[in-house]
Design a protein around this motif. Structure first.
Motif, PDB file in Angstrom:
ATOM      1  N   SER A   1       5.715 -19.692   4.082  1.00  0.00           N
ATOM      2  CA  SER A   1       5.298 -18.292   4.195  1.00  0.00           C
ATOM      3  C   SER A   1       4.356 -17.956   3.056  1.00  0.00           C
ATOM      4  O   SER A   1       4.526 -18.427   1.924  1.00  0.00           O
ATOM      5  CB  SER A   1       6.520 -17.370   4.150  1.00  0.00           C
ATOM      6  OG  SER A   1       7.254 -17.452   5.358  1.00  0.00           O
TER       7      SER A   1
ATOM      8  N   VAL B   1       2.348 -14.752   1.059  1.00  0.00           N
ATOM      9  CA  VAL B   1       2.338 -13.304   0.822  1.00  0.00           C
ATOM     10  C   VAL B   1       0.977 -12.732   1.209  1.00  0.00           C
ATOM     11  O   VAL B   1      -0.073 -13.238   0.765  1.00  0.00           O
ATOM     12  CB  VAL B   1       2.657 -12.998  -0.654  1.00  0.00           C
ATOM     13  CG1 VAL B   1       2.564 -11.504  -0.931  1.00  0.00           C
ATOM     14  CG2 VAL B   1       4.042 -13.529  -1.010  1.00  0.00           C
ATOM     15  N   ARG B   2       1.010 -11.714   2.049  1.00  0.00           N
ATOM     16  CA  ARG B   2      -0.233 -11.036   2.430  1.00  0.00           C
ATOM     17  C   ARG B   2      -0.893 -10.392   1.210  1.00  0.00           C
ATOM     18  O   ARG B   2      -0.189  -9.971   0.272  1.00  0.00           O
ATOM     19  CB  ARG B   2       0.072  -9.960   3.490  1.00  0.00           C
ATOM     20  CG  ARG B   2       0.531 -10.549   4.819  1.00  0.00           C
ATOM     21  CD  ARG B   2       0.591  -9.475   5.895  1.00  0.00           C
ATOM     22  NE  ARG B   2       1.693  -8.527   5.652  1.00  0.00           N
ATOM     23  CZ  ARG B   2       2.928  -8.664   6.149  1.00  0.00           C
ATOM     24  NH1 ARG B   2       3.218  -9.710   6.904  1.00  0.00           N
ATOM     25  NH2 ARG B   2       3.858  -7.759   5.888  1.00  0.00           N
TER      26      ARG B   2
ATOM     27  N   SER C   1       2.989 -15.356   7.795  1.00  0.00           N
ATOM     28  CA  SER C   1       2.524 -14.291   6.920  1.00  0.00           C
ATOM     29  C   SER C   1       3.727 -13.476   6.471  1.00  0.00           C
ATOM     30  O   SER C   1       4.591 -13.125   7.285  1.00  0.00           O
ATOM     31  CB  SER C   1       1.525 -13.401   7.660  1.00  0.00           C
ATOM     32  OG  SER C   1       1.065 -12.365   6.833  1.00  0.00           O
ATOM     33  N   ALA C   2       3.826 -13.177   5.173  1.00  0.00           N
ATOM     34  CA  ALA C   2       5.022 -12.528   4.636  1.00  0.00           C
ATOM     35  C   ALA C   2       4.663 -11.294   3.819  1.00  0.00           C
ATOM     36  O   ALA C   2       3.599 -11.213   3.197  1.00  0.00           O
ATOM     37  CB  ALA C   2       5.812 -13.506   3.768  1.00  0.00           C
ATOM     38  N   SER C   3       5.604 -10.363   3.814  1.00  0.00           N
ATOM     39  CA  SER C   3       5.466  -9.159   2.996  1.00  0.00           C
ATOM     40  C   SER C   3       5.722  -9.497   1.525  1.00  0.00           C
ATOM     41  O   SER C   3       6.533 -10.378   1.211  1.00  0.00           O
ATOM     42  CB  SER C   3       6.470  -8.111   3.465  1.00  0.00           C
ATOM     43  OG  SER C   3       6.620  -7.087   2.500  1.00  0.00           O
ATOM     44  N   PRO C   4       5.063  -8.791   0.607  1.00  0.00           N
ATOM     45  CA  PRO C   4       5.336  -9.006  -0.825  1.00  0.00           C
ATOM     46  C   PRO C   4       6.757  -8.634  -1.224  1.00  0.00           C
ATOM     47  O   PRO C   4       7.198  -8.994  -2.327  1.00  0.00           O
ATOM     48  CB  PRO C   4       4.322  -8.074  -1.514  1.00  0.00           C
ATOM     49  CG  PRO C   4       3.268  -7.799  -0.497  1.00  0.00           C
ATOM     50  CD  PRO C   4       3.965  -7.830   0.826  1.00  0.00           C
ATOM     51  N   THR C   5       7.481  -7.931  -0.344  1.00  0.00           N
ATOM     52  CA  THR C   5       8.836  -7.499  -0.684  1.00  0.00           C
ATOM     53  C   THR C   5       9.902  -8.555  -0.399  1.00  0.00           C
ATOM     54  O   THR C   5      11.074  -8.357  -0.745  1.00  0.00           O
ATOM     55  CB  THR C   5       9.197  -6.226   0.089  1.00  0.00           C
ATOM     56  OG1 THR C   5       9.155  -6.488   1.504  1.00  0.00           O
ATOM     57  CG2 THR C   5       8.219  -5.099  -0.236  1.00  0.00           C
TER      58      THR C   5
ATOM     59  N   SER D   1      15.752  -4.982   7.396  1.00  0.00           N
ATOM     60  CA  SER D   1      14.639  -4.638   6.513  1.00  0.00           C
ATOM     61  C   SER D   1      13.308  -4.546   7.239  1.00  0.00           C
ATOM     62  O   SER D   1      12.365  -3.924   6.739  1.00  0.00           O
ATOM     63  CB  SER D   1      14.538  -5.665   5.376  1.00  0.00           C
ATOM     64  OG  SER D   1      14.208  -6.948   5.885  1.00  0.00           O
ATOM     65  N   CYS D   2      13.205  -5.171   8.404  1.00  0.00           N
ATOM     66  CA  CYS D   2      11.964  -5.144   9.179  1.00  0.00           C
ATOM     67  C   CYS D   2      12.273  -5.612  10.598  1.00  0.00           C
ATOM     68  O   CYS D   2      13.411  -5.957  10.916  1.00  0.00           O
ATOM     69  CB  CYS D   2      10.900  -6.039   8.541  1.00  0.00           C
ATOM     70  SG  CYS D   2      11.359  -7.791   8.479  1.00  0.00           S
TER      71      CYS D   2
END
Length: 316
Positions: free
Chosen positions: A103, A105-106, A120-124, A191-192
């Motif tokens: 993964s 981080v975008r 693609s991954a969230s910074p969180t 969380s998503c």
């Protein structure tokens, strides 16, 4: 006459980038030798000679490929999905796809190369370091497995992450911190938007903190989803004189019925297991022993536990 291979610099380790090898004077021809594999572009790793009776499990295969990919990882990359689960030591079913889940981080772009599944991954997303590898933390990892695992195996991996290492008779590693909690698994799922969210939420209902092996988890899930009561897990039991009988995988103390998964054991451990079962039976317990053969006949397994409980007065 067979020509011997030039030894590789020990500093390279078992996996390394072609660039690192070149910096240490390794020639291109040596990098094409039969003792090296090319798992990814620009990477080499030592070929592993495995005997027929020592085939690595899916987790070991994934860990090996994860470490091999490490020379290519950027600061914005981390291992995720089944690859992260394997690095965390979680049990996994047999898989035929050894590709590494990476993964990114975008807004950076996920890798697109042979042997890799990019995400693609969230910074969180929480990231931790395990065995020198950047991986999603246990709860975040579990929440990605709804794509690939069925509910029983999601339960088994959830049980592994949430195991509490309690004090008890002869128990190893008492007090070790669990890798996650059920509430953390739930938070990660919520969380998503998640692929397989319905499976994850269904599995979460069955995750427990006292299961010690994937086969125990899978057996318990099979029993309780087929109308049998939920057993207590890995409790110590004693005879009327206070002597320790056993720590039972799954037990129904009210009915003195236990379900024990028997793995492949030999020698001294096999003898100890026989004596342990005999002590329990002498104390009035009915023991349903689950072998790998019985596990593959779920109808028979369910019926045996059902009949044992009914013989002791359970009315389901």
């Amino acid at each position: 006459m067979t020509r011997s291979l030039t030894p590789l610099p020990t500093a390279l380790g078992t996996h390394f980038s072609v660039a690192a090898a070149a910096d240490r004077g390794v020639k291109q021809g040596r990098l094409r030798a039969a003792d090296l594999e090319t798992p990814f572009y620009g990477v080499r790793m030592l070929a592993r000679d495995v005997a027929d009776d020592d085939e690595p499990g899916p987790e070991e295969i994934m860990r090996r490929h994860a470490h091999a990919y490490a020379p290519r990882m950027r600061e914005v990359d981390f291992l995720s999905h089944c690859t992260a689960a394997a690095v965390h030591g979680a049990p996994l079913p047999f898989v035929t796809d050894p590709r590494v889940h990476v993964s990114t981080v975008r807004p950076a772009r996920a890798p697109r190369t042979r042997g890799v599944i990019g995400h693609s991954a969230s910074p969180t997303v929480p990231v931790v370091v395990v065995s020198g590898l950047r991986v999603s933390d246990p709860a975040a990892t579990w929440a990605t497995l709804g794509e690939s695992l069925d509910v029983p195996w999601l339960v088994a991996v959830g049980d592994y992450f949430c195991r509490i290492w309690r004090e008890g008779y002869g128990r190893p590693n008492a007090g070790r911190q669990s890798l996650a909690t059920p509430s953390q698994l739930a938070d990660a799922v919520n969380s998503c938007r998640r692929v397989g969210a319905a499976k994850l939420r269904k599995a979460l209902h069955f995750v427990r903190c006292d299961s010690w092996s994937p086969r125990e988890s899978l057996t318990r899930h099979l029993l309780v989803t087929n109308g049998l009561p939920e057993p207590v897990l890995n409790n110590d039991f004693f005879d009327e004189n206070g002597g320790h009988l056993a720590c039972l995988d799954m037990a129904y103390p009210k009915y003195k019925v236990a379900v024990e998964y028997q793995g492949r054991v030999h020698g001294v451990q096999y003898s100890r297991d026989i004596e342990r079962i005999e002590r329990l039976r002498a104390d009035g317990w009915i023991i349903v022993q689950v072998s790998s053969e019985l596990f593959n006949e779920p109808g028979v397994l369910i019926r045996r536990v059902h009949d044992a409980l009914c013989a002791r007065g359970w009315r389901g």
